[in-house]
Design a protein around this motif. Sequence first.
Motif, PDB file in Angstrom:
ATOM      1  N   GLN A  50      18.146  78.951 122.563  1.00 16.56           N
ATOM      2  CA  GLN A  50      18.406  79.102 121.127  1.00 16.56           C
ATOM      3  C   GLN A  50      19.832  79.591 120.924  1.00 16.56           C
ATOM      4  N   VAL A  51      20.556  78.920 120.052  1.00 17.97           N
ATOM      5  CA  VAL A  51      21.940  79.256 119.781  1.00 17.97           C
ATOM      6  C   VAL A  51      21.986  80.308 118.673  1.00 17.97           C
ATOM      7  N   GLN A  52      22.604  81.435 118.979  1.00 21.58           N
ATOM      8  CA  GLN A  52      22.713  82.458 117.954  1.00 21.58           C
ATOM      9  C   GLN A  52      23.832  83.435 118.278  1.00 21.58           C
ATOM     10  N   LEU A  53      24.266  84.149 117.245  1.00 19.34           N
ATOM     11  CA  LEU A  53      25.233  85.224 117.408  1.00 19.34           C
ATOM     12  C   LEU A  53      24.462  86.539 117.345  1.00 19.34           C
ATOM     13  N   VAL A  54      24.698  87.365 118.334  1.00 18.12           N
ATOM     14  CA  VAL A  54      23.982  88.636 118.424  1.00 18.12           C
ATOM     15  C   VAL A  54      24.970  89.765 118.181  1.00 18.12           C
ATOM     16  N   GLU A  55      24.694  90.563 117.162  1.00 22.08           N
ATOM     17  CA  GLU A  55      25.574  91.666 116.804  1.00 22.08           C
ATOM     18  C   GLU A  55      24.996  92.993 117.287  1.00 22.08           C
ATOM     19  N   SER A  56      25.902  93.917 117.556  1.00 22.29           N
ATOM     20  CA  SER A  56      25.490  95.280 117.879  1.00 22.29           C
ATOM     21  C   SER A  56      26.536  96.244 117.344  1.00 22.29           C
ATOM     22  N   GLY A  57      26.148  97.482 117.242  1.00 25.88           N
ATOM     23  CA  GLY A  57      27.030  98.485 116.662  1.00 25.88           C
ATOM     24  C   GLY A  57      26.632  98.776 115.235  1.00 25.88           C
ATOM     25  N   GLY A  58      27.521  99.412 114.500  1.00 27.53           N
ATOM     26  CA  GLY A  58      27.191  99.804 113.137  1.00 27.53           C
ATOM     27  C   GLY A  58      26.500 101.153 113.128  1.00 27.53           C
ATOM     28  N   GLY A  59      26.198 101.628 111.931  1.00 25.20           N
ATOM     29  CA  GLY A  59      25.542 102.916 111.781  1.00 25.20           C
ATOM     30  C   GLY A  59      26.167 103.735 110.685  1.00 25.20           C
ATOM     31  N   LEU A  60      25.908 105.028 110.747  1.00 21.63           N
ATOM     32  CA  LEU A  60      26.408 105.969 109.749  1.00 21.63           C
ATOM     33  C   LEU A  60      27.542 106.799 110.354  1.00 21.63           C
ATOM     34  N   VAL A  61      28.635 106.907 109.621  1.00 20.56           N
ATOM     35  CA  VAL A  61      29.778 107.677 110.104  1.00 20.56           C
ATOM     36  C   VAL A  61      30.433 108.385 108.932  1.00 20.56           C
TER      37      VAL A  61
ATOM     38  N   GLY B 263      23.414  81.545 124.122  1.00 21.50           N
ATOM     39  CA  GLY B 263      23.075  80.130 124.197  1.00 21.50           C
ATOM     40  C   GLY B 263      24.264  79.194 124.021  1.00 21.50           C
ATOM     41  N   PHE B 264      25.447  79.768 123.748  1.00 24.44           N
ATOM     42  CA  PHE B 264      26.646  78.952 123.647  1.00 24.44           C
ATOM     43  C   PHE B 264      27.868  79.838 123.878  1.00 24.44           C
TER      44      PHE B 264
ATOM     45  N   PHE C  26      41.664  98.444 111.630  1.00 25.04           N
ATOM     46  CA  PHE C  26      40.702  97.665 112.414  1.00 25.04           C
ATOM     47  C   PHE C  26      41.447  96.839 113.463  1.00 25.04           C
ATOM     48  N   THR C  27      40.806  96.658 114.621  1.00 24.21           N
ATOM     49  CA  THR C  27      41.383  95.842 115.687  1.00 24.21           C
ATOM     50  C   THR C  27      40.324  94.895 116.229  1.00 24.21           C
ATOM     51  N   LEU C  28      40.683  93.632 116.296  1.00 26.39           N
ATOM     52  CA  LEU C  28      39.766  92.608 116.804  1.00 26.39           C
ATOM     53  C   LEU C  28      40.175  92.231 118.215  1.00 26.39           C
ATOM     54  N   SER C  29      39.201  92.115 119.108  1.00 25.44           N
ATOM     55  CA  SER C  29      39.512  91.707 120.483  1.00 25.44           C
ATOM     56  C   SER C  29      38.412  90.794 120.998  1.00 25.44           C
ATOM     57  N   ARG C  30      38.789  90.011 121.983  1.00 28.13           N
ATOM     58  CA  ARG C  30      37.840  89.053 122.567  1.00 28.13           C
ATOM     59  C   ARG C  30      37.872  89.225 124.068  1.00 28.13           C
ATOM     60  N   VAL C  31      36.712  89.485 124.659  1.00 26.01           N
ATOM     61  CA  VAL C  31      36.583  89.588 126.106  1.00 26.01           C
ATOM     62  C   VAL C  31      35.367  88.771 126.521  1.00 26.01           C
ATOM     63  N   GLY C  32      35.624  87.748 127.303  1.00 31.62           N
ATOM     64  CA  GLY C  32      34.523  86.882 127.710  1.00 31.62           C
ATOM     65  C   GLY C  32      33.860  86.259 126.497  1.00 31.62           C
ATOM     66  N   ASN C  33      32.574  86.374 126.407  1.00 32.44           N
ATOM     67  CA  ASN C  33      31.834  85.751 125.314  1.00 32.44           C
ATOM     68  C   ASN C  33      31.499  86.755 124.201  1.00 32.44           C
ATOM     69  N   THR C  34      32.275  87.829 124.124  1.00 36.69           N
ATOM     70  CA  THR C  34      32.046  88.866 123.131  1.00 36.69           C
ATOM     71  C   THR C  34      33.314  89.128 122.336  1.00 36.69           C
TER      72      THR C  34
ATOM     73  N   GLY D  86      28.992  98.626 103.959  1.00 35.26           N
ATOM     74  CA  GLY D  86      28.421  97.329 103.665  1.00 35.26           C
ATOM     75  C   GLY D  86      27.722  96.761 104.889  1.00 35.26           C
ATOM     76  N   VAL D  87      27.186  95.564 104.728  1.00 35.87           N
ATOM     77  CA  VAL D  87      26.616  94.848 105.865  1.00 35.87           C
ATOM     78  C   VAL D  87      27.716  93.965 106.454  1.00 35.87           C
ATOM     79  N   TYR D  88      27.910  94.100 107.727  1.00 32.72           N
ATOM     80  CA  TYR D  88      28.945  93.345 108.436  1.00 32.72           C
ATOM     81  C   TYR D  88      28.296  92.198 109.204  1.00 32.72           C
ATOM     82  N   TYR D  89      28.878  91.019 109.027  1.00 32.34           N
ATOM     83  CA  TYR D  89      28.354  89.812 109.659  1.00 32.34           C
ATOM     84  C   TYR D  89      29.394  89.199 110.586  1.00 32.34           C
ATOM     85  N   CYS D  90      28.940  88.785 111.746  1.00 34.02           N
ATOM     86  CA  CYS D  90      29.754  87.988 112.641  1.00 34.02           C
ATOM     87  C   CYS D  90      29.487  86.513 112.324  1.00 34.02           C
ATOM     88  N   ALA D  91      30.528  85.694 112.418  1.00 36.78           N
ATOM     89  CA  ALA D  91      30.370  84.278 112.139  1.00 36.78           C
ATOM     90  C   ALA D  91      31.294  83.471 113.039  1.00 36.78           C
ATOM     91  N   ALA D  92      30.937  82.229 113.282  1.00 36.35           N
ATOM     92  CA  ALA D  92      31.751  81.366 114.133  1.00 36.35           C
ATOM     93  C   ALA D  92      31.858  79.977 113.525  1.00 36.35           C
TER      94      ALA D  92
END
Length: 121
Positions: free
Chosen positions: A1-12, A26-27, A68-76, A90-96
């Motif tokens: 199954q092809v999907q984007l899996v997010e982690s992190g977030g919370g209260l700060v 899956g991709f 904010f800083t965006l980085s890419r390592v491997g498939n993440t 807010g709600v943060y969404y990853c998209a491709a």
Amino acid sequence: QVQLVESGGGLVQPGGSLRLSCTGSGFTLDYLAVGWFRQAPGKEREGVSCTMCSDGATYYADFVKGRFTLSRVGNTVTLQMNSLEPEDTGVYYCAAANRYSDLTVKDMNYWGQGTQVTVSS
């Protein structure tokens, strides 16, 4: 199954930091534009940052530049968020999407499930 899996977030607290991660399941994300959007209650979803969008350079919305800083390592793809403000809540969404796509909702092909970020004292 092809999907984007997010982690992190919370209260700060204001001034604090959080890290959001987005992994392709899956991709491979290697040749795709990968971005982060956010949506506050009652507001439209807006683009925050993106890698390999538009002209290929890493893009940051004005309201997160320098924080904010965006980085890419491997498939993440990771969004490091520092100096957080209540307005970042807010709600943060990853998209491709295909490489060089614009960072707009309509141009994204894949979406994560969203993760809640709350900045509050």
